[in-house]
Design a protein around this motif. Sequence first.
Motif, short mmCIF file in Angstrom:
data_model
loop_
_atom_site.label_atom_id
_atom_site.label_comp_id
_atom_site.label_asym_id
_atom_site.label_seq_id
_atom_site.Cartn_x
_atom_site.Cartn_y
_atom_site.Cartn_z
N ILE A 156 0.87 -1.27 -0.08
CA ILE A 156 -0.05 0.01 0.03
C ILE A 156 0.64 1.18 -0.11
N THR A 157 1.80 1.23 0.98
CA THR A 157 2.68 2.47 0.99
C THR A 157 3.92 2.79 0.17
N PHE B 32 -2.55 -6.29 0.88
CA PHE B 32 -3.83 -6.67 -0.11
C PHE B 32 -3.07 -8.08 -0.97
N LYS C 223 -5.77 -9.25 -4.05
CA LYS C 223 -7.23 -9.48 -3.96
C LYS C 223 -8.17 -8.89 -5.14
N ASP D 201 4.76 1.99 7.65
CA ASP D 201 3.63 1.27 8.43
C ASP D 201 3.41 1.73 9.67
N SER D 202 2.29 2.11 10.24
CA SER D 202 2.60 2.61 11.69
C SER D 202 3.00 1.54 12.51
N LEU E 90 -12.54 2.16 19.93
CA LEU E 90 -11.08 2.83 20.13
C LEU E 90 -10.32 1.79 21.08
N LEU F 95 -7.01 -4.84 8.53
CA LEU F 95 -7.47 -3.37 8.06
C LEU F 95 -8.92 -3.40 6.96
N GLY F 96 -9.49 -4.39 7.06
CA GLY F 96 -10.72 -4.40 6.29
C GLY F 96 -10.31 -4.76 4.64
N ARG G 15 -6.43 -2.73 15.95
CA ARG G 15 -7.50 -1.55 15.89
C ARG G 15 -8.89 -2.00 15.95
N PHE H 90 -11.40 0.60 15.11
CA PHE H 90 -11.75 1.75 14.49
C PHE H 90 -13.09 1.84 13.92
N VAL H 91 -14.06 2.44 13.78
CA VAL H 91 -15.10 2.47 13.04
C VAL H 91 -14.90 2.08 11.32
N GLY H 92 -15.30 0.84 11.06
CA GLY H 92 -15.40 0.30 9.90
C GLY H 92 -13.87 -0.35 9.53
N ARG H 93 -13.13 -0.48 10.49
CA ARG H 93 -11.88 -1.07 10.34
C ARG H 93 -11.82 -2.35 9.76
N PRO I 173 -19.02 0.30 7.83
CA PRO I 173 -18.86 1.10 8.89
C PRO I 173 -19.67 0.66 9.99
N ASP J 116 -9.53 8.94 13.30
CA ASP J 116 -8.56 7.98 12.66
C ASP J 116 -8.26 7.99 11.24
N ASP K 16 -8.60 5.42 9.28
CA ASP K 16 -9.52 4.51 8.58
C ASP K 16 -10.93 5.42 8.22
N ASP L 190 -16.35 7.40 5.94
CA ASP L 190 -16.86 6.68 7.17
C ASP L 190 -17.17 7.94 8.22
N SER M 227 -0.32 4.77 9.23
CA SER M 227 0.65 5.79 8.56
C SER M 227 0.31 6.29 7.19
N ILE N 120 2.51 10.87 13.16
CA ILE N 120 2.61 10.50 11.46
C ILE N 120 1.96 11.27 10.56
#
Lengths: 420, 166
Positions: free
Chosen positions: A37-38, A67, A71, A123-124, A277, A364-365, A383, A385-388, A392, B15, B17, B40, B66, B90
């Motif tokens: 991705i990055t 991915f 995919k 990547d975090s 969260l 990461l969905g 994580r 998060f919403v929709g992760r 959503p 976030d 996402d 979202d 990131s 980040i």
Amino acid sequence: MGMTLAEKILAANSGRDHVQPGELVNAKVDMVLGNDITAPVAIREFNKIGVDKVFNKDCIALVPDHFAPNKDIKSAEQAKVMREFAKEHNLTNYFEVGKMGIEHCLLPEQGLVAPGNVVIGADSHTCTYGAMGAFATGVGSTDLAAAMALGETWFKVPESIKFVFHGKLNPWVGGKDLILYTIGKIGVDGALYKAMEFTGPVIKELSMDGRFTMCNMAIEAGGKVGLIEPDETTLAYVKGRVKVPATFYKSDEDAQYSEVYEFDVSEIEPQVAFPHLPENTKPLSDATGVKIDQSVIGSCTNGRIEDLRLAAEVLKGNKVDPNVRCIIFPGTQEIYLQAMKEGLVEIFIKAGAAVSTPTCGPCLGGHMGILAKGERAIATTNRNFVGRMGHPESEVYLSNPAVAAASAVKGQIAKPEEVV
Amino acid sequence: MKLNGAAWKFGNDIDTDVIIPARHLNTSDPEELAKHCMEDGDPEFYQKINGGDVIVAGKNFGCGSSREHAPIAIKAAGISCVIAKSFARIFYRNAFNIGLPIFECPEAAEKIQPGDKLEVDVDSGEIVNTTKNETYQATPVPEFMQQIIAAGGLINYVSKRVKNNE
């Protein structure tokens, strides 16, 4: 004045005797990392810089794990950009599907990170390698591009927070629970811009896999790095594995910390982070009974062999609830193979779980386990998060592998001792 | 340089996402990403905004991944800048690197209401709320980041260094 572990590594890598929080330093990087991705964005930016070579073909790792196996057509095109760049620059550490693993399980396993190193990754969760006493942090694609050209990057020296863990761990409590508990205490920005140093007798006793899990989630508290002082456990891990020089730094006695937290782990039971969260943590006793549709065991947080052993211990002789999809992702091919040798894969399949090739997919969905509207998963990922993990209006609860496995069997969030 | 636009308000801990969901990360095309910006958090966000508008948010904006696709999506959607109580590390770095102006200003994040018309001075960090007749001052941008901005982003900055053999 003494220096913390983070300060010592940054000083050594920027040619300084001493650094202090707030200073800007240019540090040489020992390893830089990108994924499917990055890296494509980084490659586009790299090509604008006007250099024809990367700074060192041995010090760039590119891993198609998000991915991949691809995919769809678009993600196949992205992976192709990365593959061609790796070929063009003759990169030593490009990992094709088949050799590929989830990057933060893969790099330490392959000996590409050493204690005392400075590592940046687009990547975090690059902060994972702090478990080995490396200063490792996530950056964006443009920073990755610049580092691929220069072999260095700038940092603001972070303040450090010390987390001291005392006491005796309760059954089924491990690294994941300690870090979720910590994030629950300080919040998702509780360590914003700061170095988190995990220490104390409990950490001394913690395995490398448990340490990786803890440092992996430093970013979920906003941390720049999560660090553990390298010791005999680290030495045993790196011996015969790490191919580059290692330096074992230790924080000085008189090092300065912006805050110090002391936790008695005897009071901690397995933790569950509620949507949306990672700071919404509750003790498992307050989470049981929540119905689930899916259980995901794996990821850069909990896809290592010890995690799989825990899941197997719980799933052995049990069946996954008919209303639950249980999907298990070993972190790397080596971990997968080890799990096969130990008979873990057989336990998983007999229990009715799906075992996948390594990929970040569902975390990461991305793919391989996306949630529909209104669905709920328990996951050993990082994580919620919403929709992760998909729609959503779907939900993710975070836990350790034993809890995720027990929940898969019961069809609702459950304690491991209920099924073992 | 001054930026002008209306405020779109979001809460704390927005976030990456929410800013750009991972299901759209199989492309890095800014125009494609822009269409899904903040999807979202507000599914019609991209349709509703006008060029120059401003995102105003609470603490820890841009936490999580990131992915540089997040500031890229915001910028390509036509948002002129982001004002927040605080930013995740980040995201903060990425925004400067790709040339999306961002401002840390707790007072502005607190007082600005949805739809307020804003005038933001990029150089001084002064934020004027022309609807409310209020002025807020953002935290000064660190000097090194100013050099990156002056060079037109990190890649131009590095490119100059490489050419000068520094």
